[in-house]
Each structure stands twice: as structure tokens, then as C-alpha cells.
Design a protein around this motif. Structure first.
Motif, PDB file in Angstrom:
ATOM      1  N   UNK A 431     -64.946  21.817 -25.194  1.00  0.00           N
ATOM      2  CA  UNK A 431     -65.589  21.551 -26.482  1.00  0.00           C
ATOM      3  C   UNK A 431     -65.864  22.852 -27.233  1.00  0.00           C
ATOM      4  N   UNK A 432     -66.340  23.872 -26.507  1.00  0.00           N
ATOM      5  CA  UNK A 432     -66.625  25.159 -27.142  1.00  0.00           C
ATOM      6  C   UNK A 432     -65.337  25.863 -27.563  1.00  0.00           C
ATOM      7  N   UNK A 433     -64.287  25.708 -26.775  1.00  0.00           N
ATOM      8  CA  UNK A 433     -62.994  26.278 -27.172  1.00  0.00           C
ATOM      9  C   UNK A 433     -62.508  25.637 -28.475  1.00  0.00           C
ATOM     10  N   UNK A 434     -62.731  24.339 -28.599  1.00  0.00           N
ATOM     11  CA  UNK A 434     -62.329  23.643 -29.823  1.00  0.00           C
ATOM     12  C   UNK A 434     -63.141  24.102 -31.030  1.00  0.00           C
ATOM     13  N   UNK A 435     -64.331  24.655 -30.763  1.00  0.00           N
ATOM     14  CA  UNK A 435     -65.172  25.190 -31.840  1.00  0.00           C
ATOM     15  C   UNK A 435     -64.798  26.629 -32.195  1.00  0.00           C
ATOM     16  N   UNK A 436     -63.770  27.167 -31.567  1.00  0.00           N
ATOM     17  CA  UNK A 436     -63.307  28.512 -31.886  1.00  0.00           C
ATOM     18  C   UNK A 436     -63.657  29.570 -30.866  1.00  0.00           C
ATOM     19  N   UNK A 437     -64.335  29.187 -29.779  1.00  0.00           N
ATOM     20  CA  UNK A 437     -64.667  30.161 -28.724  1.00  0.00           C
ATOM     21  C   UNK A 437     -63.546  30.114 -27.689  1.00  0.00           C
ATOM     22  N   UNK A 438     -62.492  30.879 -27.969  1.00  0.00           N
ATOM     23  CA  UNK A 438     -61.236  30.729 -27.227  1.00  0.00           C
ATOM     24  C   UNK A 438     -60.966  31.877 -26.258  1.00  0.00           C
ATOM     25  N   UNK A 439     -62.006  32.523 -25.769  1.00  0.00           N
ATOM     26  CA  UNK A 439     -61.767  33.669 -24.880  1.00  0.00           C
ATOM     27  C   UNK A 439     -61.498  33.261 -23.435  1.00  0.00           C
ATOM     28  N   UNK A 440     -61.557  31.972 -23.147  1.00  0.00           N
ATOM     29  CA  UNK A 440     -61.047  31.452 -21.882  1.00  0.00           C
ATOM     30  C   UNK A 440     -59.783  30.655 -22.194  1.00  0.00           C
ATOM     31  N   UNK A 441     -58.660  31.089 -21.622  1.00  0.00           N
ATOM     32  CA  UNK A 441     -57.382  30.451 -21.912  1.00  0.00           C
ATOM     33  C   UNK A 441     -56.823  29.799 -20.652  1.00  0.00           C
ATOM     34  N   UNK A 442     -56.313  28.570 -20.772  1.00  0.00           N
ATOM     35  CA  UNK A 442     -55.743  27.896 -19.593  1.00  0.00           C
ATOM     36  C   UNK A 442     -54.583  28.694 -19.000  1.00  0.00           C
ATOM     37  N   UNK A 443     -54.502  28.689 -17.674  1.00  0.00           N
ATOM     38  CA  UNK A 443     -53.386  29.309 -16.961  1.00  0.00           C
ATOM     39  C   UNK A 443     -52.421  28.199 -16.551  1.00  0.00           C
ATOM     40  N   UNK A 444     -51.202  28.224 -17.019  1.00  0.00           N
ATOM     41  CA  UNK A 444     -50.265  27.162 -16.640  1.00  0.00           C
ATOM     42  C   UNK A 444     -49.581  27.483 -15.311  1.00  0.00           C
ATOM     43  N   UNK A 445     -49.119  26.448 -14.641  1.00  0.00           N
ATOM     44  CA  UNK A 445     -48.235  26.639 -13.488  1.00  0.00           C
ATOM     45  C   UNK A 445     -46.835  26.811 -14.041  1.00  0.00           C
ATOM     46  N   UNK A 446     -46.205  27.934 -13.736  1.00  0.00           N
ATOM     47  CA  UNK A 446     -44.885  28.217 -14.305  1.00  0.00           C
ATOM     48  C   UNK A 446     -43.796  27.829 -13.312  1.00  0.00           C
ATOM     49  N   UNK A 447     -42.658  27.440 -13.848  1.00  0.00           N
ATOM     50  CA  UNK A 447     -41.503  27.132 -13.003  1.00  0.00           C
ATOM     51  C   UNK A 447     -40.984  28.436 -12.397  1.00  0.00           C
ATOM     52  N   UNK A 448     -40.691  28.395 -11.116  1.00  0.00           N
ATOM     53  CA  UNK A 448     -40.266  29.598 -10.406  1.00  0.00           C
ATOM     54  C   UNK A 448     -38.765  29.602 -10.172  1.00  0.00           C
ATOM     55  N   UNK A 449     -38.175  30.761 -10.379  1.00  0.00           N
ATOM     56  CA  UNK A 449     -36.766  30.937 -10.055  1.00  0.00           C
ATOM     57  C   UNK A 449     -36.602  31.037  -8.535  1.00  0.00           C
ATOM     58  N   UNK A 450     -35.382  30.947  -8.026  1.00  0.00           N
ATOM     59  CA  UNK A 450     -35.189  30.889  -6.571  1.00  0.00           C
ATOM     60  C   UNK A 450     -35.868  32.011  -5.792  1.00  0.00           C
ATOM     61  N   UNK A 451     -35.761  33.253  -6.269  1.00  0.00           N
ATOM     62  CA  UNK A 451     -36.371  34.362  -5.535  1.00  0.00           C
ATOM     63  C   UNK A 451     -37.888  34.251  -5.553  1.00  0.00           C
ATOM     64  N   UNK A 452     -38.466  33.924  -6.714  1.00  0.00           N
ATOM     65  CA  UNK A 452     -39.915  33.771  -6.815  1.00  0.00           C
ATOM     66  C   UNK A 452     -40.392  32.610  -5.958  1.00  0.00           C
ATOM     67  N   UNK A 453     -39.591  31.546  -5.907  1.00  0.00           N
ATOM     68  CA  UNK A 453     -39.951  30.398  -5.077  1.00  0.00           C
ATOM     69  C   UNK A 453     -39.967  30.772  -3.601  1.00  0.00           C
ATOM     70  N   UNK A 454     -39.023  31.611  -3.195  1.00  0.00           N
ATOM     71  CA  UNK A 454     -39.000  32.088  -1.802  1.00  0.00           C
ATOM     72  C   UNK A 454     -40.250  32.906  -1.496  1.00  0.00           C
ATOM     73  N   UNK A 455     -40.639  33.781  -2.420  1.00  0.00           N
ATOM     74  CA  UNK A 455     -41.851  34.592  -2.240  1.00  0.00           C
ATOM     75  C   UNK A 455     -43.068  33.699  -2.073  1.00  0.00           C
TER      76      UNK A 455
END
Length: 507
Positions: A431-455
């Protein structure tokens, strides 16, 4: 009670006073004050210790060197030669020492031919580190948490983009990123226990036995201008240590996380440098899958500052996030990274957890494999008890509110009102982010390439213990084995809140 000796903690002590420091400006000031009051001993444990760390860049000193930690300790020892001042620092592997400006060698030279005892501790399994961060004054007050002494640690709660004090030299252009740390302060028997921890580490590192004090401290070294946030509370100390050189394995930190997550009723709030442990991910996922389980709010760095951590920890965190997103059938999971007013990354180095308003935990342990089973760690937890239970619960809630408010750049009351309006912390943040207090940003789960997936699959760079330190193909099996042992110990300690379905099958 979540703090049970021999299961979730090593020691649990009734403690008259405790306080929590959010970010390093106030912490460093308090450390200087407490050391200045020392009459018997100053004992410091660290992963890193850089002698040029500036204690108080905000103070205008006639000699800028006066506020450097090494110069300060030497000055204190020269004016009070009866003080026993010792610093025990991990003997870092060469690649890490290089990235930290060769701090072990610098410190050794700095204290040579002085009465300050400085020693490097290399008594670890191959690939492990000593990661505890503790300062003990006269065995009467002690600090514990996630902050080492380094030039890049200092910052204010504002995390300003252009802070000329956040520099290698006061007044020079800023060269260090904004940084978030949390430390705790206790007195009484909890401080004595941390003194005991130091003496045990010193004996193992040097072979020298230190004598414990046989009388109370001659005066009170509690730092000036620090008002205790907690009075008459139960304080637990939880550790991690690998089975090595005849010593038993210690996994109290992991056990406390599992017990606390399982016991949470409304809110699990965590700040941590890393979120990669599959054991903790599974415990959180199971709570998110419950119809009326707690909400889970995590805060971490958007991306790690080092290339090695970006390659290993950041990749593996995507697996962690994906597991929780898949389990979140009721919309109670959120993970954020904080940024400055101009959108620059704030490094989250804190290791903090707040469970409802019944447990506040500050320490050195990251939420990754090595911090829960390989490295040496120490976390300090505050738990309410009678007759101050109500006051302590309110104080724990206030700390959580202050943390969220400082991230969003607003007053505490705004966060409190938002929680009341929306019915939960996660909803309040959104709710506060929607009011313009955007200093906390969601971290998405990113798709990993084969080497990153192995790691990520084999947790490369993040061993569970000495047996798989150089055998990553054993890592998944090692995690499952350790999980079984920890859950069994919790059940033996009658911590019935541990879910029976928490099993190795999901790892």
C-alpha cells in the motif's frame, strides 16, 4: 519457548538490558563509548578487522587518525596498561584478503610492539571461515551481530546517495556503497557467555588458556547515550560450527530457524545477505502452503557486490524464490531489495529475523548452507518472559516497524497506521509503495541458463560441511542428511511445533 538449551541455543540467560542498533553510525559510537569505559578487558572476534576503520567520520577530530580503530585501541591501552585488549580475526584465504585490502597483514603490522594482542585464527576445516562478530567489554557488556570492523561498513539509516562521510578518507568523494547492518548489545549473564565464547575461540586458535573473571566488573561499561530497548529479557546464543579436529558439529542456528518458522502465527520478517538454504526454503514453503499460515517478508540485496557471489549466491537465490512462489497459494510471500532515493542498490549485510512479536534474532549467520553447517557463527536472540513479557513484545514490534520505515524513508507511525489499515505487514508495504514510497523493490526469480542452473542445483561455493566441501556432487544428499538430524534433535527437545512433514524428500 523457542530458546531451548542443547537444541536451538547454546546458552539462554536472563539479561537486565538489551538494545539493537540499526546501521553502523550508532553502533560504532556505542562501541567507542563502551571501550572507553573498560577497566578490565576488551575482546574482539571478527571475520575481518581492518585497522583503518573510521569509528566516527561524523566527528571533527584534530587528528583524523584518532578515530581509527587501531589507533584508538592503542591509545586506550597506553593510557590504561592494565587492560587486556585482544583481537582474534579469521586468517582469510588469500583471494579474500586481496579483496579486503590485505586487512589481516595490515592489522598484524599495526599492533606489533604494542600491548594489544592481535592473532589470526586458521583453525577451521578446509574451505571454512570464522564468521562470528562479537565485542566483549569487561565480561559486563557485549555486542553481537553481523558487522565487522572495515572502512566500508559505516553508514547512516538514511543510506544517502552522496554521503561524503561514507568514504575511505573523511571528506573525500564517496567510494563505498550504502550499507545496512544490525547489531545487538546485552549485559549481565549474556555478556558473560559471550566472554566465554571468546575465551574458547582464543584457546583453540592459540593454545593459550585465558582465566575467566572471578568478580563483577569494577564499573558499568554500558555505552553513553544508549537507552535499553529491552529490560529483563531472555537472551539466547545460537552457534554454528563444523565437526572437525575432535569437536562435535553444532547446528543451533539452523535448529532455531526451523523451530521459529514452524511456530510463527502471523508474520515472519527476515533480512539477510543470502537466501539460498534449501532447508529454510522448504520450511518457509510449508508455512506458505497453509491456509492460515504466517506471511513471509524477506529483504536482501538486489544483487551481490562481488562477482563470485553474483555467480553463486544470486543464482541459487532464484531457486529459493521460485520454491516460495510456487508454495504461495494464498498471496502471503514477498521478497524485496532496498534502494536509495535515487534508485541505487543498498547492500543488505544484516542477518536478522523477527518472528511475530515473540523472537528477535540478530547475528552473523546467513541463510545459506555454509552459515548453517560449516563456518563458525553466533546469533543472539531476545525472547519475552514474565513479568516484562508484554513490554518486550511491544519493543520487538517497534524494532520491526523501525526497520520497515527506514527502508521506505518514512516515519514509524506511517508504517504502523498502514499495517492497521491493511491488516498485515506485506499488504502495508505494498500500500505504501503504491503511495510512492518505492524504496523496497520486489526481487523476481529469474530463469537460469544451463551453467547457472548447475551452480544453483549443486550449491557451488556453498558447502554444507567439511565432507562435501570439495565434493559438490554430494551436496544434495548432505543437505538431506543434516536436515534429518536437526529435525530429530528438535523433536527430542519437545519442540512440537516442528512440522512432521518437514522431510528430506523435498530437498
Amino acid at each position: 519457548m523457542l530458546l531451548k538449551r542443547g537444541a536451538t541455543c547454546w546458552r539462554a540467560e536472563r539479561t537486565p538490558r538489551a538494545a539493537v542498533f540499526i546501521d553502523v553510525e550508532d553502533y560504532f559510537t556505542a562501541v567507542m563509548s563502551a571501550i572507553s569505559k573498560a577497566r578490565r578487558s576488551v575482546h574482539i572476534l571478527g571475520w575481518a578487522f581492518h585497522p583503518l576503520t573510521h569509528f566516527a567520520p561524523q566527528v571533527d577530530c584534530a587528528d583524523p587518525q584518532e578515530a581509527r580503530i587501531a589507533a584508538f585501541l592503542k591509545a586506550v591501552s597506553s593510557t590504561r596498561p592494565e587492560l587486556d585488549i585482544r583481537v582474534l580475526c579469521w586468517k582469510a584465504a588469500l583471494p579474500i584478503a586481496i579483496t579486503q585490502d590485505f586487512y589481516p597483514q595490515r592489522a598484524a603490522r599495526e599492533f606489533r610492539h604494542t600491548s594489544v594482542r592481535f592473532e589470526l585464527d586458521d583453525q577451521t576445516p578446509l574451505g571454512a571461515s570464522h564468521h562470528q562478530k562479537v565485542v566483549v567489554i569487561d565480561d559486563a557488556v557485549a555486542f553481537c551481530g553481523g558487522c565487522d570492523f572495515g572502512p566500508d561498513r559505516w553508514d547512516t539509516c538514511d543510506h544517502e546517495d552522496e554521503n561524503l562521510l561514507r568514504a575511505a578518507e573523511p571528506g573525500a568523494p564517496p567510494c563505498f556503497d550504502p550499507r545496512h547492518e544490525v547489531m545487538s548489545l546485552v549485559d549481565g549473564h549474556a555478556a558473560e557467555a559471550l566472554g566465554e565464547l571468546f575465551r574458547a575461540r582464543w584457546l583453540r586458535a592459540t593454545g593459550e588458556t585465558m582465566t575467566a573473571p572471578n568478580a563483577p566488573a569494577p564499573s558499568d561499561p554500558w555505552p553513553d547515550a544508549v537507552t535499553p530497548q529491552f529490560e529483563d529479557v531472555r537472551v539466547g546464543l545460537s552457534r554454528t560450527a563444523a565437526a572437525w579436529a575432535g569437536e562435535d558439529q553444532i547446528r543451533e542456528n539452523e535448529a532455531l530457524y526451523l523451530a521459529a518458522i514452524a511456530a510463527a502465527k502471523s508474520c515472519i520478517y527476515m533480512e539477510n545477505q543470502y537466501f539460498t538454504s534449501p532447508v529454510i526454503a522448504e520450511a518457509l514453503a510449508q508455512r506458505l502452503g497453509e491456509t492460515k499460515g504466517p506471511e513471509v517478508i524477506l529483504v536482501s540485496t538486489g544483487h551481490a557486490p562481488s562477482y563470485f557471489d553474483q555467480l553463486t549466491m544470486d543464482r541459487t537465490r532464484s531457486f529459493f524464490i521460485r520454491r516460495l512462489e510456487d508454495a504461495d497459494k494464498h498471496g502471503r510471500f514477498r521478497i524485496y531489495s532496498p534502494v536509495t532515493a535515487l534508485g541505487h542498490t543498498i547492500i543488505v549485510h544484516a542477518k536478522l529475523a523477527i518472528i511475530d512479536d515473540v523472537l528477535l534474532r540478530v547475528g552473523s549467520a546467513n541463510i545459506n548452507n555454509r552459515s548453517l553447517g560449516l563456518d563458525t557463527e553466533c546469533d543472539l536472540s531476545i525472547e519475552p518472559m514474565s513479568p516484562t513479557r508484554a513490554e518486550t513484545r511491544l519493543a520487538i514490534g517497534r524494532v520491526r516497524t523501525r526497520l520497515v520505515a527506514h527502508w521506505l524513508g518514512c516515519e514509524d507511525v506511517i508504517v504502523s497506521e498502514a499495517v492497521e489499515k491493511t491488516g498485515g505487514l506485506g499488504a502495508a508495504i505494498e500500500w505504501l509503495r503504491a503511495q510512492g514510497r518505492c524504496r523496497l523493490r520486489p526481487i523476481p526469480a529469474v530463469a537460469l541458463k544451463p551453467m547457472a542452473s548447475l551452480v544453483a542445483t549443486f550449491h557451488l561455493g556453498d558447502p554444507v560441511g567439511p565432507k562435501d566441501s570439495w565434493k559438490p556432487w554430494r551436496r544434495r544428499r548432505s543437505v538431506a542428511t543434516e536436515l534429518k538430524a536437526v529435525v530429530a534433535s528438535l523433536k527430542q527437545a519437545n519442540l512440537d511445533s516442528v512440522p512432521a512433514r518437514l522431510s528430506a524428500k523435498a530437498i
